[in-house]
Design an enzyme around this catalytic site. Structure first.
Site, PDB file in Angstrom:
ATOM      1  N   GLU A 126     101.999  -9.812 135.965  1.00 51.10           N
ATOM      2  CA  GLU A 126     101.124 -10.941 135.635  1.00 51.10           C
ATOM      3  C   GLU A 126      99.674 -10.476 135.752  1.00 51.10           C
ATOM      4  O   GLU A 126      99.326  -9.837 136.741  1.00 51.10           O
ATOM      5  CB  GLU A 126     101.356 -12.119 136.574  1.00 51.10           C
ATOM      6  CG  GLU A 126     100.592 -13.340 136.104  1.00 51.10           C
ATOM      7  CD  GLU A 126     100.855 -14.589 136.968  1.00 51.10           C
ATOM      8  OE1 GLU A 126     101.633 -14.519 137.927  1.00 51.10           O
ATOM      9  OE2 GLU A 126     100.241 -15.612 136.662  1.00 51.10           O
ATOM     10  N   ALA A 259     100.500 -11.912 146.556  1.00 51.65           N
ATOM     11  CA  ALA A 259     101.927 -11.746 146.291  1.00 51.65           C
ATOM     12  C   ALA A 259     102.218 -12.161 144.859  1.00 51.65           C
ATOM     13  O   ALA A 259     101.345 -12.690 144.178  1.00 51.65           O
ATOM     14  CB  ALA A 259     102.743 -12.615 147.248  1.00 51.65           C
ATOM     15  N   MET A 260     103.454 -11.904 144.429  1.00 46.93           N
ATOM     16  CA  MET A 260     103.812 -12.188 143.036  1.00 46.93           C
ATOM     17  C   MET A 260     105.234 -12.720 142.951  1.00 46.93           C
ATOM     18  O   MET A 260     106.159 -12.144 143.536  1.00 46.93           O
ATOM     19  CB  MET A 260     103.643 -10.899 142.217  1.00 46.93           C
ATOM     20  CG  MET A 260     104.043 -11.033 140.770  1.00 46.93           C
ATOM     21  SD  MET A 260     102.963 -12.226 139.897  1.00 46.93           S
ATOM     22  CE  MET A 260     104.120 -12.853 138.685  1.00 46.93           C
ATOM     23  N   GLU A 295     105.199 -18.514 146.764  1.00 47.07           N
ATOM     24  CA  GLU A 295     105.923 -17.670 145.792  1.00 47.07           C
ATOM     25  C   GLU A 295     107.322 -18.218 145.553  1.00 47.07           C
ATOM     26  O   GLU A 295     107.817 -18.229 144.432  1.00 47.07           O
ATOM     27  CB  GLU A 295     105.986 -16.220 146.264  1.00 47.07           C
ATOM     28  CG  GLU A 295     104.645 -15.567 146.568  1.00 47.07           C
ATOM     29  CD  GLU A 295     103.582 -15.756 145.510  1.00 47.07           C
ATOM     30  OE1 GLU A 295     103.917 -15.870 144.327  1.00 47.07           O
ATOM     31  OE2 GLU A 295     102.386 -15.811 145.883  1.00 47.07           O
ATOM     32  N   HIS A 298     107.310 -21.172 143.251  1.00 43.56           N
ATOM     33  CA  HIS A 298     107.098 -20.806 141.852  1.00 43.56           C
ATOM     34  C   HIS A 298     108.420 -20.690 141.090  1.00 43.56           C
ATOM     35  O   HIS A 298     108.439 -20.752 139.865  1.00 43.56           O
ATOM     36  CB  HIS A 298     106.387 -19.459 141.748  1.00 43.56           C
ATOM     37  CG  HIS A 298     104.891 -19.551 141.623  1.00 43.56           C
ATOM     38  ND1 HIS A 298     104.262 -20.427 140.777  1.00 43.56           N
ATOM     39  CD2 HIS A 298     103.891 -18.831 142.210  1.00 43.56           C
ATOM     40  CE1 HIS A 298     102.942 -20.256 140.849  1.00 43.56           C
ATOM     41  NE2 HIS A 298     102.694 -19.300 141.720  1.00 43.56           N
ATOM     42  N   GLU A 317      99.848 -22.820 138.770  1.00 43.39           N
ATOM     43  CA  GLU A 317      99.186 -22.464 140.027  1.00 43.39           C
ATOM     44  C   GLU A 317      98.694 -23.694 140.792  1.00 43.39           C
ATOM     45  O   GLU A 317      98.883 -23.785 141.999  1.00 43.39           O
ATOM     46  CB  GLU A 317      98.046 -21.478 139.775  1.00 43.39           C
ATOM     47  CG  GLU A 317      98.511 -20.109 139.269  1.00 43.39           C
ATOM     48  CD  GLU A 317      99.532 -19.421 140.160  1.00 43.39           C
ATOM     49  OE1 GLU A 317      99.728 -19.847 141.308  1.00 43.39           O
ATOM     50  OE2 GLU A 317     100.169 -18.453 139.698  1.00 43.39           O
TER      51      GLU A 317
HETATM   52  N1  B3K Z   1     100.928 -15.487 140.177  1.00 39.66           N
HETATM   53  C1  B3K Z   1     100.409 -14.479 141.071  1.00 39.66           C
HETATM   54  C2  B3K Z   1      99.030 -14.046 140.761  1.00 39.66           C
HETATM   55  C3  B3K Z   1      98.903 -13.051 139.679  1.00 39.66           C
HETATM   56  C4  B3K Z   1      97.497 -12.562 139.589  1.00 39.66           C
HETATM   57  C5  B3K Z   1      97.278 -11.701 138.407  1.00 39.66           C
HETATM   58  N2  B3K Z   1      95.949 -11.147 138.388  1.00 39.66           N
HETATM   59  C6  B3K Z   1     100.486 -14.902 142.490  1.00 39.66           C
HETATM   60  C7  B3K Z   1     100.546 -16.337 142.735  1.00 39.66           C
HETATM   61  O1  B3K Z   1      99.708 -17.111 142.360  1.00 39.66           O
HETATM   62  O2  B3K Z   1     101.497 -16.755 143.319  1.00 39.66           O
HETATM   63 ZN    ZN Z   2     100.829 -18.839 142.470  1.00 41.42          ZN
END
Ligand code: B3K
Ligand code: ZN
Length: 854
Positions: A126, A259-260, A295, A298, A317
């Site tokens: 991402e 984190a991702m 996370e 998500h 987000e």
């Molecule tokens: N979705 C990722 C963030 C990605 C950032 C890219 N530059 C983490 C989060 O918001 O949970």
């Molecule tokens: Zn996020």
């Protein structure tokens, strides 16, 4: 690795130009032959042309890839290489695309795509990193199932979904849930796991693992508990269940952010998952619990329902931040979490919204999407959801969310889809509310009052200052939570939500026997700046009596701000009534220690600078620093006789537990210790440092000593003890700079960049030093300009390695319009120097250009 230098002006992408991809992707098969400098990626992708394609061109994104071969339906093809990818003639019927490419993970210091961190392979895709792994329609609205085969010598080979086979040197994975490429992940390393299991509400047995490098396995237990709590909470509160047989978390040392949420394989910055009482502070524990939850949440808000395009980023987000805040409030304390969030919003989002980087939660254009993972998209995005929930009520909110999950599961959605479910579930027209998504800037709400013959009238006037590209703003829907108190402290009118929709609106409360004291914007019901002429006497009254804990804190915060402003602008002494009120409050053992600690925590010096600027006064960072010092010293003297008793009373007995109760007490205890240190020359802090069996108390004591310039011995001892622990060393690096005086901060930071343990390639270490410099307000803005120069030099050096982290840290300069012309000129010169440096990345180029335009 470095993005190619922009030879022409970088392309700008616009929301209004959205066009769907002309092909369905029916399935993706990937094979990775891992090798540090020459990893081969073989892809086999089934495409079906859409009959109604708006844009029938077959374009696959690709960056920094070496194409070895390409085939369509088994026949070799020679694609045309174009800017940012390739294009190729394709059949009119479904076809198979195959490609073999080579990449160099070991040379990838940008930490985007497939890269190596401490000997392990990992990915970050991402927002647009998958195009650095293979040629693909790398856009969130293209969703497909993925099957992955990994061949490598590492003992652990992980990807998304469920494992489908493994043997010596290989593993295969299949993810049955269609996903965009940004959620793809791969990890390969000699890792150890902390295993557990979870049974979902429908009885699905899920294997859970936290994978770490050897040596870190004793720091996983807390994260695992947080994960299980998150899984249970999402079932109970949102009815959302986990949907694979396995959920893996991996800790990685080199990571650009926290984190991702990759499907089934979350990758974490090790600082956001590894925890132990000896090495982590209470704040670390709370943050880790929140990020694990974020996370995990998500999986539904982001993965099962994703974004149509990156302009819609706040769809996933904002909602997920809102959900993780609800979770933390439930696990810990609702008012404390709300106060912490508002402090963070004012510290990070307000400067953005009121400066050259202002943008709406749903931006309409960007050059580099990574520059839009901002406090506005995340935190203001969450505030917008909080307002929506307050306006429609809890029942309707959950009804709308159920509809959202039912209607959009498996889809890539927009803010329009999101608001539509609320309109359908509640019958409300949300067209005016939608302005929150498109208008930038923090609304000001001016409040005036009148009391005549038992009628109390509040007049609200809203306006939003111009922001880049948005000179004029329309009135928004603002939920204003208001309560009224009588002069003896009784609540004569319980909280009610007034819906402001017009530029000016009048509300009358009838039948009151005396003029009430209003408590406005309770729970911080909207992300606005309240402007109301009031007195310190009224603020002191609210600090003592408000039934809304948020506004109680807010009254104290306003008093703290006014006192400092008066000290800075006309050399006033700290306000005596405020000091008395603080003393009373600190000694009130019936009040939650965490709240007392928050009331004792002063507004940041940067926030005082912003307040002065808003009132038309040019802030002098040194004067603000001096006022803060004088105030704290005076408070310490005022509390002198009570401090030893308070210190003893707030010392937590028994084994360390990072729960809300213990953390709240330790937070208060830490505030008391910092006051005590101003009077006892550091004796108590030295004793605490010596006796501490946990990082919160050890680090807290060290910070007090260093601030008092009495910590040289302990700092050295701390370094020697912890030098092989990367995360604790980050704390040590940061503390050196955070505790430095305005005169020495830049020098200290500069010295640390030559320290043998400083590593520019590690974002955590870079942020520890340079982030702490930017956060040392008077040090960074010291009139020598040394802070500006040092940061600029380091950003230029880092840009060649890691554009994403560089660009993000440029935001330290965004507040330049606040300061005097000398500082403005110094900052401008540094920004121009960055902009003129050779081969500057698109990321940094965009950030610096936007900041300079402010
Ligand atoms: N979705 C990722 C963030 C990605 C950032 C890219 N530059 C983490 C989060 O918001 O949970
Ligand atoms: Zn996020």
């Amino acid at each position: 690795m470095k993005d190619a230098a922009p030879t022409t002006a970088p392309e700008t992408f616009y929301l209004k130009n959205y066009k769907p991809f002309g092909f369905e992707v029916d399935s993706v098969e990937l094979t990775f032959l891992l090798s540090p400098n020459a990893t081969r990626v073989l892809s086999k992708i089934q495409f079906s042309p859409k009959s109604d394609a708006v844009d029938p061109r077959f374009f696959l994104h690709g960056e920094a890839l070496k194409l070895i071969s390409a085939k369509i339906n088994g026949e070799a093809v020679t694609p045309e290489m174009v800017d940012g990818g390739l294009t190729c003639a394709t059949p009119d019927t479904p076809f198979t695309w195959e490609a073999e490419i080579e990449i160099d993970p070991a040379a990838n210091t940008a930490l985007e795509g497939l890269y190596m961190s401490s000997g392990m392979y990992c990915t970050q895709c991402e927002a647009e990193g998958f195009r650095k792994i293979t040629y693909y329609p790398d856009r969130p609205d293209v969703m497909s199932t993925f099957s992955v085969r990994i061949e490598g010598q590492e003992s652990v080979l992980l990807s998304n979904g469920n494992p489908t086979g493994q043997g010596e040197g290989w593993a295969e994975w299949h993810d049955p849930w269609p996903k965009p490429a940004y959620l793809f992940a791969l990890v390969a390393g000699d890792l150890l796991n902390h295993p557990d299991r979870f049974t979902t509400q429908s009885g699905r047995d899920v294997e859970l693992n936290i994978w770490v490098r050897p040596g870190d396995e004793d720091k996983c237990a807390f994260g695992m508990e947080a994960l299980k709590k998150s899984m249970t909470w999402d079932e109970q509160v949102y009815g959302r269940e986990y949907d694979l047989d396995i959920f893996n978390i991996v800790a990685v040392d080199d990571f650009n952010m926290g984190a991702m949420e990759n499907k089934g394989l979350n990758i974490f910055n090790s600082s956001c998952v590894l925890a132990s009482p000896e090495t982590s502070t209470d704040a670390n524990f709370e943050r880790i619990e929140a990020i694990i939850a974020h996370e995990y949440f998500h999986n539904w808000t982001g993965n099962r329902i994703t974004c149509r395009d990156w302009f819609q980023l706040c769809l996933k987000e904002g909602l997920t931040v809102y959900r993780d805040a609800q979770f933390t409030a439930d696990m810990r304390s609702e008012p404390v979490k709300r106060i912490e969030d508002v402090i963070a919003l004012r510290a990070r989002q307000f400067p953005e919204d009121n400066g050259p980087l202002a943008h709406p939660p749903r931006p309409e254009q960007f050059q580099e999407i990574n520059n839009f993972y901002t406090a506005t998209v995340y935190e203001k995005g969450a505030e917008v959801i909080g307002m929506l929930k307050r306006l429609v009520g809890d029942d309707s909110y959950y009804k709308a969310l159920d509809l959202y999950f039912d209607r959009h599961d498996g889809q890539a959605c927009t803010i329009e889809d999101w608001l539509q479910v609320f309109e359908d579930a509640t019958g409300r027209d949300l067209s005016q509310f939608k302005l929150w998504y498109s208008q930038a800037g923090t609304p000001r709400v001016k409040v005036t009052e009148d009391y005549t013959d038992g009628n109390y009238t509040l007049t609200f006037e809203q306006s939003t200052p111009p922001t880049p590209e948005q000179p004029d703003k329309s009135p928004r829907v603002i939920p204003m939570a208001v309560g009224l108190l009588s002069a003896n402290g009784d609540e004569v009118c319980a909280t009610q939500v007034i819906e402001l929709t017009k530029a000016k609106q009048v509300v009358t409360f009838e039948g009151l026997t005396s003029k009430p004291v209003p408590s406005i914007l309770r729970e911080f019901s909207a992300p606005v700046i309240l402007q109301r002429e009031t007195t310190n006497a009224e603020r002191t009254f609210l600090l003592a009596h408000d039934t809304d804990p948020f506004n109680r804190w807010e009254a104290g915060n306003a008093l703290a701000t006014e006192t400092r402003v008066a000290m800075v602008t006309h050399g006033a002494a700290p306000d005596a009534a405020y000091l008395d009120a603080l003393e009373k409050l600190v000694r009130d053992d019936n009040l939650d220690p965490a709240l007392r600690a928050l009331v004792l925590s002063p507004p940041s010096q940067s926030e005082i600078a912003q307040t002065l600027h808003d009132r038309g006064i040019t802030p002098d960072p040194q004067k603000i620093y001096d006022a803060a010092e004088t105030f704290t010293q005076t408070l310490a003297q005022q509390l002198e006789t009570s401090l030893p008793r308070l210190y003893a009373a707030t010392t937590v007995d028994g084994p360390y537990k990072p729960d809300a109760k213990g953390s709240g007490l330790r937070a208060l205890n830490g505030r008391i210790l910092s006051l005590l240190t101003r009077l006892d020359g550091g004796d108590q802090a030295a004793r605490q440092y010596q006796a501490a069996d946990n990082m919160t108390q050890q680090y807290g004591a060290l910070a007090c000593l260093m601030k008092a310039e009495k910590g040289a011995t302990q700092s050295q001892a701390f370094f020697e003890h912890w030098q092989s622990d990367r995360l604790v060393m980050d704390k040590w690096f940061a503390l050196q700079v955070a505790c430095a005086t305005p005169q020495t901060a830049a020098n200290v930071a500069s010295g640390l960049t030559n320290h043998p343990l400083f590593d520019m390639k590690n974002p955590n270490r870079f942020r520890a030093v340079m982030g702490a410099l930017a956060g040392n307000h008077a040090g960074f803005h010291h009139d020598s300009g040394a802070g500006y120069t040092l940061l600029a030099q380091n950003l230029i050096a880092l840009d060649a390695l890691n554009p994403q982290t560089t660009a993000r840290m440029c935001a330290a300069f965004q507040t330049w319009p606040r300061y005097d012309s000398v500082r403005q000129a110094l900052i401008r010169a540094e920004l121009e120097r960055i902009l003129a440096s050779d081969g500057l990345s698109r990321d940094t180029n965009e950030m610096v250009s936007r900041i300079l335009q402010g």
